[in-house]
Design a protein around this motif. Structure first.
Motif, PDB file in Angstrom:
ATOM      1  N   ARG A 193       0.499  -1.021   0.190  1.00  0.00           N
ATOM      2  CA  ARG A 193       0.184   0.143  -0.205  1.00  0.00           C
ATOM      3  C   ARG A 193       1.221   1.381  -0.109  1.00  0.00           C
ATOM      4  O   ARG A 193       0.430   2.009  -0.055  1.00  0.00           O
ATOM      5  CB  ARG A 193      -0.749  -0.406   0.986  1.00  0.00           C
ATOM      6  N   GLY A 194       2.042   1.340  -0.249  1.00  0.00           N
ATOM      7  CA  GLY A 194       3.352   2.800   0.068  1.00  0.00           C
ATOM      8  C   GLY A 194       3.554   2.990   1.123  1.00  0.00           C
ATOM      9  O   GLY A 194       3.515   3.964   1.853  1.00  0.00           O
ATOM     10  N   VAL A 195       3.060   2.336   2.663  1.00  0.00           N
ATOM     11  CA  VAL A 195       3.018   2.097   3.793  1.00  0.00           C
ATOM     12  C   VAL A 195       4.553   1.303   4.233  1.00  0.00           C
ATOM     13  O   VAL A 195       4.304   0.705   4.211  1.00  0.00           O
ATOM     14  CB  VAL A 195       1.561   2.777   4.687  1.00  0.00           C
ATOM     15  N   LYS A 196       5.308   2.544   4.569  1.00  0.00           N
ATOM     16  CA  LYS A 196       6.133   1.754   5.554  1.00  0.00           C
ATOM     17  C   LYS A 196       5.826   1.248   7.745  1.00  0.00           C
ATOM     18  O   LYS A 196       5.207   1.384   8.008  1.00  0.00           O
ATOM     19  CB  LYS A 196       7.007   3.308   6.338  1.00  0.00           C
ATOM     20  N   ALA A 197       6.021  -0.518   7.458  1.00  0.00           N
ATOM     21  CA  ALA A 197       5.819  -0.946   8.536  1.00  0.00           C
ATOM     22  C   ALA A 197       6.791  -1.475   9.448  1.00  0.00           C
ATOM     23  O   ALA A 197       7.957  -1.503   8.889  1.00  0.00           O
ATOM     24  CB  ALA A 197       5.030  -2.521   6.794  1.00  0.00           C
ATOM     25  N   GLY A 198       6.274  -1.285  10.174  1.00  0.00           N
ATOM     26  CA  GLY A 198       7.526  -2.206  11.415  1.00  0.00           C
ATOM     27  C   GLY A 198       7.048  -3.059  12.269  1.00  0.00           C
ATOM     28  O   GLY A 198       5.366  -2.723  12.877  1.00  0.00           O
ATOM     29  N   VAL A 199       7.422  -3.940  13.355  1.00  0.00           N
ATOM     30  CA  VAL A 199       6.770  -4.658  14.010  1.00  0.00           C
ATOM     31  C   VAL A 199       7.632  -4.016  15.392  1.00  0.00           C
ATOM     32  O   VAL A 199       9.118  -3.697  15.697  1.00  0.00           O
ATOM     33  CB  VAL A 199       7.544  -6.044  13.966  1.00  0.00           C
ATOM     34  N   VAL A 200       7.045  -4.584  17.176  1.00  0.00           N
ATOM     35  CA  VAL A 200       6.943  -3.730  18.288  1.00  0.00           C
ATOM     36  C   VAL A 200       7.139  -4.859  18.424  1.00  0.00           C
ATOM     37  O   VAL A 200       6.217  -5.762  18.760  1.00  0.00           O
ATOM     38  CB  VAL A 200       5.847  -2.768  18.708  1.00  0.00           C
ATOM     39  N   LEU A 201       8.238  -4.856  19.751  1.00  0.00           N
ATOM     40  CA  LEU A 201       8.873  -5.696  20.866  1.00  0.00           C
ATOM     41  C   LEU A 201       8.146  -4.979  21.940  1.00  0.00           C
ATOM     42  O   LEU A 201       9.011  -4.008  22.800  1.00  0.00           O
ATOM     43  CB  LEU A 201       9.226  -6.401  20.697  1.00  0.00           C
ATOM     44  N   ASN A 202       7.112  -5.946  22.778  1.00  0.00           N
ATOM     45  CA  ASN A 202       7.437  -5.111  24.153  1.00  0.00           C
ATOM     46  C   ASN A 202       8.724  -5.400  24.784  1.00  0.00           C
ATOM     47  O   ASN A 202       9.149  -6.530  24.614  1.00  0.00           O
ATOM     48  CB  ASN A 202       5.710  -6.068  25.179  1.00  0.00           C
ATOM     49  N   PRO A 203       8.891  -5.313  26.621  1.00  0.00           N
ATOM     50  CA  PRO A 203      10.303  -5.259  26.779  1.00  0.00           C
ATOM     51  C   PRO A 203      10.039  -6.867  27.563  1.00  0.00           C
ATOM     52  O   PRO A 203      11.606  -7.509  27.467  1.00  0.00           O
ATOM     53  CB  PRO A 203       9.630  -4.858  27.977  1.00  0.00           C
ATOM     54  N   ALA A 204       9.123  -7.844  27.630  1.00  0.00           N
ATOM     55  CA  ALA A 204       9.457  -8.240  27.690  1.00  0.00           C
ATOM     56  C   ALA A 204       9.273  -9.921  26.628  1.00  0.00           C
ATOM     57  O   ALA A 204       9.885 -10.432  27.168  1.00  0.00           O
ATOM     58  CB  ALA A 204       8.201  -9.663  28.897  1.00  0.00           C
ATOM     59  N   THR A 205       9.471  -9.228  25.708  1.00  0.00           N
ATOM     60  CA  THR A 205       9.394 -10.300  24.506  1.00  0.00           C
ATOM     61  C   THR A 205      10.583  -9.807  23.528  1.00  0.00           C
ATOM     62  O   THR A 205      11.073  -9.347  23.556  1.00  0.00           O
ATOM     63  CB  THR A 205       8.546  -9.284  22.715  1.00  0.00           C
ATOM     64  N   PRO A 206      11.187 -11.382  23.315  1.00  0.00           N
ATOM     65  CA  PRO A 206      12.964 -11.823  23.155  1.00  0.00           C
ATOM     66  C   PRO A 206      12.853 -11.434  21.782  1.00  0.00           C
ATOM     67  O   PRO A 206      12.463 -11.024  20.829  1.00  0.00           O
ATOM     68  CB  PRO A 206      13.151 -12.673  23.714  1.00  0.00           C
ATOM     69  N   VAL A 207      14.352 -10.667  21.354  1.00  0.00           N
ATOM     70  CA  VAL A 207      14.753  -9.703  19.838  1.00  0.00           C
ATOM     71  C   VAL A 207      14.275 -11.330  19.236  1.00  0.00           C
ATOM     72  O   VAL A 207      14.299 -10.964  18.108  1.00  0.00           O
ATOM     73  CB  VAL A 207      15.705  -9.390  20.197  1.00  0.00           C
ATOM     74  N   CYS A 208      14.403 -11.855  19.532  1.00  0.00           N
ATOM     75  CA  CYS A 208      14.625 -13.910  18.985  1.00  0.00           C
ATOM     76  C   CYS A 208      13.397 -13.715  18.018  1.00  0.00           C
ATOM     77  O   CYS A 208      13.672 -14.384  16.723  1.00  0.00           O
ATOM     78  CB  CYS A 208      15.838 -14.721  19.531  1.00  0.00           C
ATOM     79  N   VAL A 209      12.405 -13.371  18.470  1.00  0.00           N
ATOM     80  CA  VAL A 209      11.468 -12.950  17.423  1.00  0.00           C
ATOM     81  C   VAL A 209      11.158 -13.626  16.268  1.00  0.00           C
ATOM     82  O   VAL A 209      10.560 -13.613  15.777  1.00  0.00           O
ATOM     83  CB  VAL A 209      10.405 -12.993  18.447  1.00  0.00           C
TER      84      VAL A 209
END
Ligand code: DX5
Ligand code: ZN
Length: 223
Positions: A106-122
């Protein structure tokens, strides 16, 4: 203009004077727009109509942070309202890959957010796709909370993962950022910094944005 971007969060702005508040941050890099649904987060903020009002009131691109339980079904609302970048929580999204690639189409930049307890490995299976990773440095819900120190180690892990994959998405940090800690956060790898209370609760929000940009860019050069 430097490489470090400052994204003041309108969560801490005076909503009775939204246009005036946005005028004060005309020099910012993004407007950070915190959508909370009273379900994913124990707080309720604003939605599509206010987003449209923001878009009518400023030329600064809008970074919409969706703290909602059903982002897969509702991202179109925010894209239709003019959000330039949309981030959805890993914890809330069942079809993350589909949602992010759909936004990009759709032409929108897209990102993912992690909560403090969610590890980066996901992020291992999605890091090649995202335009942005947002690491929460507070538990989502409210402005004015203290920065969680463990975020620094997560930033180092995220940088290492990006290097392994040969990608360089924007790396945003949200919560408890101020002129006191921005240098440390930038040196750990962040390049988009959300600041709510630090900007809007200061006496001179425009000067605070300029200060954060300056401190952030100085830290990036030293890193
Ligand atoms: C928290 C929000 C943040 C908040 C940051 O759930 O996602 O964007 O506005 O506010 P400060 O900078 O005051 O911690
Ligand atoms: Zn946010």
């Amino acid at each position: 203009m430097g490489s470090i971007k400052i994204a003041p969060s309108v969560l801490s702005a005076d909503m009775a004077n939204l246009k005036g508040e946005l005028d004060k941050i005309a020099g910012a890099d993004y407007v950070h727009f915190d959508v909370m649904d009273g379900h994913f987060t124990g707080n309720l903020t604003f939605g599509v109509d206010i987003l449209k009002a923001v878009k009518r009131s400023t030329d600064v691109p809008v970074d919409a942070h969706l703290m909602v339980s059903n982002p897969d079904e509702t991202v179109d609302w925010y894209a239709d309202a003019g959000a330039d970048m949309i981030t959805v929580h890993y914890e809330a999204s069942t079809h993350l890959h589909r949602t992010l690639t759909y936004l990009q189409q759709r032409g929108v930049k897209a990102g993912v957010v992690l909560n403090p307890a969610t590890p980066v490995c996901v992020l291992e299976s999605i890091i090649d796709v995202v335009d942005m990773v947002l690491l929460m440095s507070v538990n989502p819900g409210f402005g004015g909370q203290s920065f969680i120190p463990g975020t620094i180690a997560k930033l180092h892990e995220l940088k290492a993962m990006c290097e392994r994959h040969g990608v360089s998405p924007m790396i945003e940090v949200d919560g408890g950022i101020s002129s006191k800690n921005i240098a440390e956060v930038v040196k750990a790898g962040a390049n988009v910094l959300v600041a709510g209370s630090a900007v809007f609760k200061s006496e001179d929000p425009a000067a605070e944005v300029t200060l954060l940009q300056k401190l952030g860019n100085e830290a990036a050069q030293e890193a």
